[in-house]
Design an enzyme around this catalytic site. Structure first.
Site, short mmCIF file in Angstrom:
data_model
loop_
_atom_site.label_atom_id
_atom_site.label_comp_id
_atom_site.label_asym_id
_atom_site.label_seq_id
_atom_site.Cartn_x
_atom_site.Cartn_y
_atom_site.Cartn_z
CG ASN A 69 67.01 3.72 -26.73
OD1 ASN A 69 66.78 3.08 -25.84
ND2 ASN A 69 67.13 5.17 -26.73
CD GLU A 100 67.58 5.15 -22.58
OE1 GLU A 100 67.16 5.89 -21.50
OE2 GLU A 100 67.03 5.26 -23.59
CE1 TYR A 177 69.14 8.17 -25.69
CE2 TYR A 177 70.82 8.26 -23.99
CZ TYR A 177 69.27 8.34 -24.41
OH TYR A 177 68.40 8.58 -23.53
CG ASN A 219 65.54 11.29 -27.07
OD1 ASN A 219 64.52 11.04 -27.12
ND2 ASN A 219 66.87 10.83 -26.80
CG HIS A 313 63.30 3.56 -28.45
ND1 HIS A 313 63.76 4.68 -29.13
CD2 HIS A 313 63.36 4.08 -26.86
CE1 HIS A 313 63.74 5.65 -28.39
NE2 HIS A 313 63.42 5.36 -27.10
#
Length: 325
Positions: A69, A100, A177, A219, A313
């Protein structure tokens, strides 16, 4: 002119200060610190220097996958425009998965040409058309996939550029994502809403044809061991989010490859920028390689590169042995 020179000097000093800070974090190796509010006696801190198996012999065919990410490729390049190139050369990844990316379609060609060696000839980018500069995923590969599919057939979500599926010889690779808000997670069908195809349903449909590897930022920290402060409040560590992760992925036969390999290892892949979290190793493990149960006998290594800077990340890797024939 004097003001301009002062401004340039100030920017240079700021850059040097950030670089020294990053070098300090790297040299201190904070990931070796068992940073956890409620550790169990059997838990140990992740040490990539001695917790990875030895390299496979050249006689064994395998594929090496990277997931990162990047929290905006433009931002990453401003910090270190060669970091992806260096990482690719160090690890010799066959496939690079990015989440992302925050790119628009018009930026893709320029970005791809500037960040990776020429042997990564095949690239597939899913950019958000709903909100420019938002979300976005990519698969960049030395190996040409047999087929590539964008999205999951759900128009409202597909516009956000969150999923790419690439079919390779022995498995499907899905890069995804997932939004960090639980309210948004419900839109993916991860709870009880089955009005739209969910991510897990997409993976199970693919699995009917061949095994699946899912690479993505979920997440969600699945267990207490996956977050430095399990008593804190966050959308990614609610009871609902964790139960959905288990129900829609783990209980449907997809294996968390890192946790399978390291059941008692405390390791994180995300550290909030605020409060110097990374320097203190106060983080989360929210980036995953999930694999079909039937593929697990071919998973050789699932690992984390906590020393790689440039994003909030860090990259993670997966090595899959390929069956002959």
């Amino acid at each position: 002119m004097v003001k301009r020179r002062a401004k340039v000097a100030g920017a240079r000093n700021e850059t040097q200060t950030k670089r020294r800070k990053l070098e300090s974090i790297y040299s201190n190796k904070p990931w070796l610190t068992l940073a956890h509010k409620k550790p169990r006696p059997e838990w140990v801190a992740y040490n990539p220097d001695n917790m990875r198996p030895p390299p496979l012999p050249v006689s064994v065919k395998f594929m090496k996958l990277l997931l990162w990410n990047v929290n905006g490729l433009h931002a990453l390049m401003k910090k270190d425009d060669k970091c992806l190139t260096k990482l690719a050369q160090e690890e010799h990844f066959d496939v690079i998965c990015l989440t992302e990316t925050k790119l628009q379609e018009k930026q893709v060609d320029e970005i791809h040409a500037s960040i990776l060696p020429p042997e990564y000839k095949h690239s597939f980018w899913n950019c958000s058309s709903a909100t420019p500069g938002f979300a976005g995923t990519a698969i960049i590969s030395k190996i040409e996939p047999l087929s590539v599919e964008y999205g999951m057939g759900t128009s409202a979500l597909d516009k956000e550029g969150r999923v790419i599926t690439a079919e390779f010889g022995q498995f499907h690779l899905v890069v995804g994502y997932v939004h960090d808000s639980w309210e948004r997670l419900v839109r993916w069908g991860l709870k009880t809403d089955d009005r739209h195809p969910s991510l897990s349903q997409h993976l199970k449909a693919l699995e009917k044809k061949k095994p699946v590897i899912y690479a993505g930022d979920m997440n969600c920290a699945n267990e207490d061991i996956d977050i430095s402060n399990p008593e804190g409040k966050s959308a990614g560590f609610t009871k609902e989010a964790r139960e959905a992760f288990k129900t829609d992925f783990l209980k449907k036969g997809f294996v968390d490859t890192f946790r399978h390999q390291h059941p008692d290892v405390v390791a994180y892949t995300y550290w909030p920028y605020r409060s110097g979290a990374r320097a203190r190793n106060n983080g989360w493990r929210v980036d995953y390689f999930l694999a079909s149960q039937g593929l697990m006998n071919q998973v050789y290594d699932s690992y984390i590169r906590p020393e790689v800077m440039g994003s909030d990340h860090c990259p993670i890797g997966l090595i899959v042995k390929l069956e002959s024939g």
